[in-house]
Design a protein around this motif. Sequence first.
Motif, PDB file in Angstrom:
ATOM      1  N   ASP A 124     -55.318  18.855  14.888  1.00 31.23           N
ATOM      2  CA  ASP A 124     -55.189  17.875  15.963  1.00 31.23           C
ATOM      3  C   ASP A 124     -56.375  17.996  16.915  1.00 31.23           C
ATOM      4  O   ASP A 124     -56.965  16.987  17.333  1.00 31.23           O
ATOM      5  N   ALA A 125     -56.709  19.237  17.248  1.00 30.13           N
ATOM      6  CA  ALA A 125     -57.850  19.472  18.142  1.00 30.13           C
ATOM      7  C   ALA A 125     -59.110  18.848  17.555  1.00 30.13           C
ATOM      8  O   ALA A 125     -59.890  18.191  18.242  1.00 30.13           O
ATOM      9  N   GLN A 126     -59.303  19.029  16.240  1.00 33.70           N
ATOM     10  CA  GLN A 126     -60.490  18.458  15.581  1.00 33.70           C
ATOM     11  C   GLN A 126     -60.519  16.945  15.698  1.00 33.70           C
ATOM     12  O   GLN A 126     -61.558  16.347  15.940  1.00 33.70           O
ATOM     13  N   THR A 127     -59.340  16.341  15.520  1.00 34.08           N
ATOM     14  CA  THR A 127     -59.270  14.881  15.621  1.00 34.08           C
ATOM     15  C   THR A 127     -59.744  14.419  17.005  1.00 34.08           C
ATOM     16  O   THR A 127     -60.519  13.482  17.125  1.00 34.08           O
ATOM     17  N   PHE A 128     -59.253  15.145  18.027  1.00 28.72           N
ATOM     18  CA  PHE A 128     -59.688  14.779  19.386  1.00 28.72           C
ATOM     19  C   PHE A 128     -61.184  14.991  19.575  1.00 28.72           C
ATOM     20  O   PHE A 128     -61.899  14.131  20.098  1.00 28.72           O
ATOM     21  N   ILE A 129     -61.687  16.143  19.129  1.00 26.50           N
ATOM     22  CA  ILE A 129     -63.081  16.530  19.356  1.00 26.50           C
ATOM     23  C   ILE A 129     -64.053  15.558  18.693  1.00 26.50           C
ATOM     24  O   ILE A 129     -65.118  15.272  19.219  1.00 26.50           O
ATOM     25  N   ASN A 130     -63.627  15.050  17.523  1.00 23.03           N
ATOM     26  CA  ASN A 130     -64.548  14.182  16.787  1.00 23.03           C
ATOM     27  C   ASN A 130     -64.910  12.926  17.561  1.00 23.03           C
ATOM     28  O   ASN A 130     -65.879  12.255  17.243  1.00 23.03           O
ATOM     29  N   GLU A 131     -64.096  12.586  18.551  1.00 21.98           N
ATOM     30  CA  GLU A 131     -64.446  11.457  19.394  1.00 21.98           C
ATOM     31  C   GLU A 131     -64.319  11.920  20.836  1.00 21.98           C
ATOM     32  O   GLU A 131     -63.209  12.149  21.323  1.00 21.98           O
ATOM     33  N   LYS A 132     -65.430  12.052  21.496  1.00 23.99           N
ATOM     34  CA  LYS A 132     -65.431  12.656  22.827  1.00 23.99           C
ATOM     35  C   LYS A 132     -64.481  11.929  23.769  1.00 23.99           C
ATOM     36  O   LYS A 132     -63.712  12.551  24.497  1.00 23.99           O
ATOM     37  N   GLU A 133     -64.496  10.587  23.715  1.00 20.66           N
ATOM     38  CA  GLU A 133     -63.677   9.810  24.644  1.00 20.66           C
ATOM     39  C   GLU A 133     -62.190  10.051  24.384  1.00 20.66           C
ATOM     40  O   GLU A 133     -61.384  10.024  25.311  1.00 20.66           O
ATOM     41  N   LEU A 134     -61.850  10.286  23.115  1.00 23.31           N
ATOM     42  CA  LEU A 134     -60.454  10.556  22.778  1.00 23.31           C
ATOM     43  C   LEU A 134     -60.041  11.904  23.364  1.00 23.31           C
ATOM     44  O   LEU A 134     -58.953  12.037  23.949  1.00 23.31           O
ATOM     45  N   ALA A 135     -60.924  12.890  23.223  1.00 24.84           N
ATOM     46  CA  ALA A 135     -60.640  14.210  23.786  1.00 24.84           C
ATOM     47  C   ALA A 135     -60.518  14.114  25.309  1.00 24.84           C
ATOM     48  O   ALA A 135     -59.656  14.752  25.918  1.00 24.84           O
ATOM     49  N   ASP A 136     -61.395  13.309  25.913  1.00 23.87           N
ATOM     50  CA  ASP A 136     -61.330  13.124  27.367  1.00 23.87           C
ATOM     51  C   ASP A 136     -59.984  12.489  27.762  1.00 23.87           C
ATOM     52  O   ASP A 136     -59.355  12.910  28.727  1.00 23.87           O
ATOM     53  N   TYR A 137     -59.563  11.502  26.998  1.00 24.26           N
ATOM     54  CA  TYR A 137     -58.311  10.793  27.268  1.00 24.26           C
ATOM     55  C   TYR A 137     -57.131  11.764  27.184  1.00 24.26           C
ATOM     56  O   TYR A 137     -56.278  11.811  28.065  1.00 24.26           O
ATOM     57  N   PHE A 138     -57.152  12.536  26.111  1.00 22.02           N
ATOM     58  CA  PHE A 138     -56.098  13.537  25.909  1.00 22.02           C
ATOM     59  C   PHE A 138     -56.030  14.468  27.121  1.00 22.02           C
ATOM     60  O   PHE A 138     -54.971  14.682  27.696  1.00 22.02           O
ATOM     61  N   GLU A 139     -57.184  14.985  27.515  1.00 21.57           N
ATOM     62  CA  GLU A 139     -57.196  15.957  28.613  1.00 21.57           C
ATOM     63  C   GLU A 139     -56.742  15.320  29.931  1.00 21.57           C
ATOM     64  O   GLU A 139     -56.064  15.949  30.729  1.00 21.57           O
TER      65      GLU A 139
END
Lengths: 478, 486
Positions: free
Chosen positions: A315-330
């Motif tokens: 799951d972490a990888q999925t978020f990381i692969n798209e910076k904006e997605l990781a930002d949204y998650f956080e």
Amino acid sequence: MVYETVIGLEVHAQLLTNTKIFCSCSAKFGQTENSQVCPICLGMPGVLPVLNKKVVEFSIKTGLALNCKIQPVMHFDRKNYFYPDLPKGYQISQFDFPLAKAGVIELRSGKKIGITRVHMEEDAGKLVHPEALENAEFSLVDLNRAGVPLMEIVSEPDMRSPAEAKEYLELLRNTLRYIEVCDGNMEEGSFRCDANVSIREYGSTVLGTKVELKNMNSFRNVELALEYEIERQKKVLSEGGRINQETRLWNVDKCITISMRSKEESHDYRYFPEPDLVPFTPAMDWIKEISMTLPELPLIREKRFVSQYNIPLNDAQTFINEKELADYFEECVKLCNQPRVVSNWILNELLAKLKEKNISIKECPIKPVNFKEMIELMDKGVISGKIAKTVFGEMFQSSSSSASAIVERMGLTQIVNTDEIGAIVDSVIAQQAEVVTSYKNGKEKALGFLVGEVMKISKGKANPKIVNELLLKKLKGI
Amino acid sequence: MNIHSLSVKELNNKLNKKEISCKEIVESFLSRIEKVEPKVKAFLYTNGDRARKKAEEVDKKISSGAKLKPLEGIPIAIKDNMCTEGMPTTCASKILSDFKPPYSADVINRIEATGMIIIGKTNMDEFAMGSSTENSAYGATRNPWDPERAPGGSSGGSAAAVAADEAPLALGSDTGGSIRQPASFCGVVGLKPTYGRVSRYGLIAFASSLDQIGPITREVYDSALLFQAIAGHDPKDSTSAGLSVPEITDFLKKDIKGLRLGIPREYFNPEMDSEVKNKISEAIKKLTDLGAVVKEISLPHTEYAVSVYYIIATAEASANLARYDGVRYGSRANKAENLFQMYSLTRGEGFGTEVKRRIMLGTYALSAGYYDAYYLKAQKVRTLIKNDFDEAFKACDAIITPTAPTPAFKLGEKSTNPLEMYLSDIFTISVNLAGIPGISIPCGFSKGNLPIGLQILGRPFDEGTILQIAYNFEQATGYHLRKTNI
């Protein structure tokens, strides 16, 4: 014989500057042919290049992100060859004094892939051919791309499998996107990869004859082309043949590599120092200033996501692969502090919806604050998980509405009143006498049907837990 | 009164006193051009209509009561390797026969901002490669002192135009002597500024690390004014110096008492032309009489300069001329059946012999396996040559040499022997390799009434001192006053 694969990658990354590297023309992609040109990028007689400072800044940023040593003196060189998309008949590039050297990218396994060098150069334009090239009378030249800034990032031959090569590429692309110097779009050509691949007897320290692979326009194709080429080389060697040093093109339709030119046919580029640009030393203070702007890099963030939020690595990888997605998650997690819940909602619901609508996370209609409110409503028991999906869908449709407004407008508040639910339960029991009987006769599955009926009548609003409890109690009493 | 024979100072005076109009000045030079061009062939293009229009604007300004600055309204001829927007710019090459640049060189913008009037574009050796202006695709220019002789080159058109009073001012470019040697052959004043002093933006490149634009004029005073107008930092040229330019005419007010002048022994050998030798010796004596202190110096690496130059200049040229491929502008061969043929026919037909020779030399010098032995070695020796000058300038303020080994040679005399032609730049080439400024001024005439040039070299960015020496010498001798019979 057991063979070992040796792979090194050369990446060309287009920099996200507004203007070209040596003139003030726009570097925007996809504009009308030859609309973004001036005497300088057209290579008119008498023009001179002036280096775009932003290009140096972005390249230093990249060098720092890839743990390189920024070189004290850099200069440009001319790489000479004739082609109609190259207006000056030479490309201004960096040969023996690149901007950065000796960096490293660490794979998830902990293995380190060396970065030989990072250098700056200008892109060429492109040729537009009529459809039937064989009989064509002409080709057209579009010079919008001529002079768009590129970085060339060359790795050491440290990768031992196509999978490692793919991971390296993904990490490199993520890094460039994280530091906002390149959009990493392989299909549009803003992130291009050539591979050098050879095989050797396992345990040998001598490199085998390398083949350069070109024309791979996706991560998948890089992996496929490498896999194909390694098998081809193994076959040649096991049949007693020799590998030719050559450049081969990946043919995506046939899924094979085809020889383009041999070493003997390769160009002599006659590099020499560009006399129109002076050698340049970036100030230490400037480099320091740039290093302060570096964000948390993807792999470090990925590790942090796993440890801090306790979510699975995948799951972490999925978020990381798209910076904006990781930002949204956080951002969502910051608001409601329920990382696993947020993660599941994003991965199970949101991504599908984004894909359906074909929009990126940047355009996501659900603001993190609304996302958080919806989770709060679930926690407070105002809505059930099932109703939450309705609310979520509604928020996605009408971006302006908050979760509570939708619940109110659509009358979705959960029913927790036992009398109210009891009345519905009673009516269902009365209506479904047959099902009740089969339940009494030991068919436990029938309970689910009865719960479903209650939910249906309550339009999904009845608290499922209370429904269950009341049904069991009342059925027992029959 | 022949307006075209008046000095720039006199023209400015008469304009401000309203004794003559700018229109009359322009007409005078245009008719002079019409009269002598059949014999001189200095121009590739004359800009009559636009020049007349500009003159009218200047006349309006005068009649409104404004006082003109020294160069305002003065016609100027431009060597045809400087881009002039909307005006032909051919580099005297067939490959650019129809080329009209979409922009103007930085110097052209400065010329126009100062109010000078471009009267035409002058002939040159194709792409500035040559020392006689015979390598022009449009025919050779003649020396106004003797039409059987070469005007020198590559700025031969500009030098001949000024010598023949077809223009009071001209711009040339100098890569290995291309301003100074024709100035010497034509008996005019030619200044090559320090590398980086004048923007190269819009100067069609021959050898980027050596090219420099400079004035060709009838008098030192005019050279100083024109230099002042074109010098200064240009952000469009990364090799342009970020230094401010001092008020140059202030230097001309000073005498040369106590200035130390170095005479490099390597520039005076027994085989040198005796007339040149005598005139230079007389000039040195004159400078001593004017109070300068003369001392012998050594520039030990002088003998390598021509070899170093023909590696570096041709290497850079081989890349600089790659853009003439027939794709975007210039001529394109129409018989080609594929891309390679398009290149080879276009370039084969478009370039002249000397240009092709130099492209091949430079390509060879940069080729894999030869780069270290030729290009890299040449760069190292170039540093030694530069060091020679740095060392010399510790002991002297300027250096005095002949400009050229001989007075103007006959047309065709050297055109079959490239090496001999290359040697006519033997005294000027080191200066470009070192990047320092140099000026050539007339210092007398041969028995056959051919001008002989004196070269004065200065420290980097010290054009003021060499103009000061040149001015004092000129005023004390008056060789600049002698006119051709053309």
